[in-house]
Enzyme design. Structure first.
Site, PDB file in Angstrom:
ATOM      1  N   CYS A   1       0.877  -1.227   0.171  1.00 25.45           N
ATOM      2  CA  CYS A   1      -0.068   0.032  -0.026  1.00 25.45           C
ATOM      3  C   CYS A   1       0.990   1.284  -0.021  1.00 25.45           C
ATOM      4  CB  CYS A   1      -1.049   0.007   1.193  1.00 25.45           C
ATOM      5  SG  CYS A   1      -2.335   1.167   0.818  1.00 25.45           S
TER       6      CYS A   1
ATOM      7  N   HIS B   1      -3.009  -5.733   1.164  1.00 26.22           N
ATOM      8  CA  HIS B   1      -2.486  -5.763   2.503  1.00 26.22           C
ATOM      9  C   HIS B   1      -2.552  -7.226   2.814  1.00 26.22           C
ATOM     10  CE1 HIS B   1      -2.900  -1.508   3.901  1.00 26.22           C
ATOM     11  NE2 HIS B   1      -3.508  -1.393   2.915  1.00 26.22           N
TER      12      HIS B   1
ATOM     13  N   GLU C   1      -0.844  -8.433   5.370  1.00 24.05           N
ATOM     14  CA  GLU C   1      -0.846  -8.453   7.051  1.00 24.05           C
ATOM     15  C   GLU C   1      -2.424  -8.353   7.487  1.00 24.05           C
ATOM     16  OE1 GLU C   1      -0.618  -5.651   5.184  1.00 24.05           O
ATOM     17  OE2 GLU C   1      -1.414  -3.910   6.257  1.00 24.05           O
TER      18      GLU C   1
END
Lengths: 237, 89
Positions: free
Chosen positions: A87, A203, A205
């Site tokens: 990002c 993302h 994560e």
């Protein structure tokens, strides 16, 4: 043990999520480093997380690229170190010239917060080793996720296999409808020429455990367990 | 001498300008028969330089290093003497 540095700039918001996601993977330990004194010696990989570094002022990533961390990331990358930008981290790596192209406002000007699918186009990077041809379901959250490059750069990136992730539908077809932001060639993530620096808008994560709706981010980060600084570059590309 | 550099940054012609497209659609909806809209931003930088040429060169370095991203943007610089044009200090 793979040692992973997670960088934090003023305005970074995903560093704790990355540290948490990495803590779920056996064989990985991570440390959050403040960008101004980031010393990557002794680490096997470095992650530049998402957020709004320096408030996205001027352009997303434009101020962060002036951080001393950029020089350290460049040194680490030239030394073969594995670097992932997600990002805003992807935007920073592009602004810093570590990755080709740039990220501009989404096609429809909207901040897109959604799940997308990406097809893994290149498994010769430290983050995709075990993911040849996989279609991953990952979340995005960005207003400037439209990847662009001039025609020569785009042709070179395509020809040399630097496209790592491409927006696709759930079956892996890279259709216009599957492209959330108008990115050139449905590009969701690219690598540098050597293949050890990778950036993507989604993302990983945020989808590393079932509770959060998906585990494909875990699958991506788990590739790092085999990464050791100074041993891997020959594998890439 | 004190100069003001007005740096106008625009998306390159071949780069899409979604903001310009939105303004274009909005102007059309108001009945204006416009053919195209491109947006950009103006960044005014005030600084000391020995003369106008040096001021232009300094502004160009600022444009190359930070104010514009050459991958997607171009910029133009207009330099003028600040109103209180005398040297400071």
């Amino acid at each position: 043990m793979t040692r992973v540095a997670v960088l934090r700039y003023p305005g970074t918001w995903s560093e704790r999520d990355f540290a948490h996601a990495l803590s779920l993977v056996d064989g990985i330990e991570s440390e959050i480093l403040w960008h101004e004194d980031a010393d990557l010696r002794g680490f096997d990989a470095a992650i530049v997380p998402g957020g709004f570094s320096y408030g996205d002022y001027l352009r997303a990533g434009a101020i962060a690229k002036l951080s001393p961390a950029t020089r350290e990331l460049r040194r680490f990358a030239e030394d073969g170190g594995a670097v992932l930008g997600s990002c805003n981290g992807f935007q920073i790596l592009c602004e810093a010239g570590l990755l080709p192209g740039a990220l501009i406002r989404n096609r429809d000007l909207r901040y897109r917060c959604d799940w997308v699918h990406v097809r893994v186009e290149n498994d010769r990077t430290p983050f995709t080793t075990a993911l040849a041809g996989a279609v991953l379901k990952l979340p995005i959250g960005n207003g400037e996720g439209c990847w662009v490059a001039d025609p020569d750069t785009f042709a070179r990136v395509e020809a040399s296999g630097q496209v790592v992730f491409r927006y696709a539908d759930a079956r892996g077809a890279a259709t216009e409808d599957a492209n959330p932001n108008g990115s050139l060639g449905n590009v969701a993530g690219v690598a540098n020429e050597a293949g050890n620096v990778v950036g993507l808008m989604p993302h990983p994560e945020r989808c590393a455990e079932g509770l959060l709706g998906g585990t494909d981010g875990y699958r991506m980060l788990a590739n790092l367990t085999s990464v050791r600084h100074g041993t891997a570059p020959a594998l890439y590309r | 001498m004190r100069f003001i550099a007005r740096v106008v940054v625009r998306p390159k012609a071949e780069v899409r300008d979604p903001q310009g497209e939105a303004v274009f659609a909005a102007l059309r909806s108001l009945g204006h028969d416009v053919a195209e809209v491109r947006t950009g931003k103006e960044i005014d930088v005030t600084f000391e330089a020995p003369d106008e040429r040096a001021a232009r060169e300094a502004a160009a370095r600022m444009g190359d290093q930070l104010l514009a991203n050459p991958v997607i943007e171009s910029y133009e610089v207009d330099v003028e003497l600040a109103r209180d044009g005398a040297a400071v200090g």
